[in-house]
Design an enzyme around this catalytic site. Structure first.
Site, short mmCIF file in Angstrom:
data_model
loop_
_atom_site.label_atom_id
_atom_site.label_comp_id
_atom_site.label_asym_id
_atom_site.label_seq_id
_atom_site.Cartn_x
_atom_site.Cartn_y
_atom_site.Cartn_z
N HIS A 1 0.80 -1.23 0.00
CA HIS A 1 0.00 0.00 0.00
C HIS A 1 0.82 1.28 0.00
O HIS A 1 0.29 2.37 -0.13
CB HIS A 1 -0.97 0.04 1.20
CG HIS A 1 -0.28 0.35 2.49
ND1 HIS A 1 0.45 -0.58 3.18
CD2 HIS A 1 -0.18 1.50 3.20
CE1 HIS A 1 0.96 -0.03 4.27
NE2 HIS A 1 0.60 1.24 4.31
C1 UD1 Z 1 -2.21 5.38 6.16
C2 UD1 Z 1 -0.91 5.80 6.83
C3 UD1 Z 1 0.12 4.68 6.69
C4 UD1 Z 1 -0.43 3.36 7.17
C5 UD1 Z 1 -1.71 3.05 6.42
C6 UD1 Z 1 -2.30 1.73 6.87
C7 UD1 Z 1 -0.44 8.24 6.75
C8 UD1 Z 1 0.44 9.26 6.16
N1 UD1 Z 1 -0.34 6.98 6.22
O1 UD1 Z 1 -1.95 5.30 4.77
O2 UD1 Z 1 1.25 5.01 7.45
O3 UD1 Z 1 0.53 2.34 6.95
O4 UD1 Z 1 -2.63 4.13 6.67
O5 UD1 Z 1 -3.48 1.45 6.24
O6 UD1 Z 1 -1.18 8.53 7.65
N2 UD1 Z 1 -9.42 4.68 2.08
C9 UD1 Z 1 -10.66 4.08 2.09
N3 UD1 Z 1 -11.22 3.75 3.28
C10 UD1 Z 1 -10.61 3.98 4.47
C11 UD1 Z 1 -9.35 4.62 4.46
C12 UD1 Z 1 -8.76 4.94 3.27
O7 UD1 Z 1 -11.24 3.83 1.05
O8 UD1 Z 1 -11.18 3.64 5.52
C13 UD1 Z 1 -8.77 4.99 0.80
C14 UD1 Z 1 -9.06 6.37 0.31
O9 UD1 Z 1 -9.19 6.32 -1.07
C15 UD1 Z 1 -7.80 7.14 0.65
C16 UD1 Z 1 -6.74 6.06 0.55
O10 UD1 Z 1 -7.38 4.84 0.93
O11 UD1 Z 1 -7.58 8.21 -0.17
C17 UD1 Z 1 -5.55 6.31 1.42
O12 UD1 Z 1 -5.93 6.44 2.80
P1 UD1 Z 1 -5.10 7.35 3.82
O13 UD1 Z 1 -5.59 7.21 5.20
O14 UD1 Z 1 -4.97 8.70 3.26
O15 UD1 Z 1 -3.63 6.76 3.78
P2 UD1 Z 1 -3.15 5.26 3.72
O16 UD1 Z 1 -2.55 5.06 2.40
O17 UD1 Z 1 -4.19 4.31 4.19
#
Ligand code: UD1
Length: 380
Positions: free
Chosen positions: A217
């Site tokens: 990821h």
């Molecule tokens: C975040 C953390 C990362 C961690 C990861 C674990 C930061 C900078 N990064 O990254 O360190 O390893 O979480 O999962 O905080 N999304 C959903 N549903 C959710 C959450 C996210 O669909 O419940 C999708 C969205 O499209 C979003 C993308 O995932 O834009 C990324 O989510 P985000 O929380 O921004 O960062 P992660 O890549 O999950």
């Protein structure tokens, strides 16, 4: 007899999936009778999907958050700023003795920054880890959070060296061990057998004969279509020898489709699953022949479980998993991945040993240090 002082109120923060397993033993230790502490919980809402949040709260018996900021996704600036805006009134209202943040996600730095500017002490659990790679958003979050923390709890010895190099006073730093491994040990007996997870997904047969577990990821691996294609191509080749089980993070799912890589995956021996609950993931990890990942936490969990891990990144902020554990860092070069895979399949991989203080009692140590610290702060 003088009345015992009321417990110090610690406001604990979680935001994203890797925070949930870290906060569970902390809440338990702080809320235990006689700890001298009382904990309440704020969830920022950074991760909000049922699969990314609810399954973890239920399985890990984390109390429902006292406050849910409901922030959701956005650019880093938007997400961080919204968390800050919504967190500030919570502090005004609750006036905690300290704010505790875990790990390195955007919620960690956002809440730490709001607290320190309001004169509220910040406690950072999992302090001092450094990958040396400032292109990782988590590395920036780690460095900044540590700089503004009053008490720093570390998981491995290298962390204290990193903090000292950055000018942080050693008396603020306590080597207590790893709360994520507290959670692993606490739940291991209840892990869902891999066979049940595979059967529920309609897969048995060759997956039951042995599988590798894959997670991906990191933005550096999934956001660039060329890198993602190169990685998935090699993983598809490996899957023809060792079938792979791949719980897909929402961000990765979107990137695979956008890069037109669905067919490449469909033609491989890779079982795609939605994000898994904690107990399902623990069962899959425990029973996998090897794990391929770019996660931080999984590098530690595989070391604790003694399962060989190939880390698809150029660096790690958790060097103990390489020096003492089962981890090998290979980056994204297909030849390097193949070499590490072949070594494990032919030679069984590194045996590893348990790092110091990864014994399931880190949260208790944190509670003891923190209760003392709060008592001294009151007396001063
Ligand atoms: C975040 C953390 C990362 C961690 C990861 C674990 C930061 C900078 N990064 O990254 O360190 O390893 O979480 O999962 O905080 N999304 C959903 N549903 C959710 C959450 C996210 O669909 O419940 C999708 C969205 O499209 C979003 C993308 O995932 O834009 C990324 O989510 P985000 O929380 O921004 O960062 P992660 O890549 O999950």
């Amino acid at each position: 007899m003088p009345a015992s002082p009321s417990p110090a109120h610690i406001l604990c923060v979680v935001g994203a999936r890797p925070n949930f397993m870290k906060i569970a033993p902390i809440m338990r230790a702080f809320n235990a009778p006689g700890s001298g502490l009382s904990a309440s919980l704020v969830h920022t809402g950074q991760h909000y999907d049922a699969a990314m949040k609810h399954a973890f709260f239920e399985q890990l018996h984390i109390p429902e958050p006292d406050v849910d900021l409901g922030v959701g996704s956005g650019s880093h600036a938007v997400q961080t700023a919204q968390i800050m805006l919504k967190f500030e009134p919570v502090l005004d209202q609750r006036q905690p003795a300290a704010v505790l943040v875990v790990g390195d996600v955007n919620s960690t730095i956002a809440c730490a920054l709001v607290a320190v500017k309001k004169g509220i002490p910040v406690i950072h659990v999992e302090a001092g880890l450094r990958s040396g790679d400032r292109s990782m958003p988590e590395e920036i979050n780690r460095i900044l959070t540590d700089q503004i923390s009053d008490l720093l709890f570390t998981t491995e010895a290298s962390a204290a060296d990193n903090l000292q190099r950055e000018g942080i006073a050693p008396e603020k730093v306590f080597f207590v061990g790893n709360v994520m491994i507290d959670t692993l040990r606490y739940n291991l007996a209840d892990a869902t057998p891999a066979a049940a997870t595979l059967a529920a997904a309609g897969a048995a047969g060759e997956f039951a004969k042995g599988f590798g577990l894959l997670t991906l990821h990191r933005p550096s691996n999934v956001d660039d279509p060329a890198v993602l294609r190169r990685l998935l191509q090699e993983l598809a080749d490996i899957s023809r020898q060792t079938p792979l089980v791949f719980p897909v993070h929402p961000r990765t799912r979107d990137r695979i489709s956008a890069a037109g890589l669905d067919e490449l995956l469909a033609s491989a021996n890779i079982l795609l699953l939605p994000p898994q609950g904690y107990l399902e993931m623990l069962g899959l990890m425990r029973e996998a022949r090897l794990v391929l990942t770019d996660s931080g936490g999984i590098q530690e969990e595989t070391t604790a479980l003694g399962v060989p891990c190939i880390t698809l990144r150029e660096s790690t902020e958790r060097p103990i998993t390489v020096d003492e554990g089962t981890n090998t860092i290979v980056g994204t070069d297909p030849a390097a991945i193949r070499r590490a895979y072949t070594d494990i399949v032919n030679g069984g991989g590194k045996a590893g040993r348990q790092p110091q203080h990864w014994d399931g009692r880190a949260a208790e140590r944190i509670a003891a240090v923190l209760a003392d610290w709060c008592r001294s702060a009151r007396a001063a």
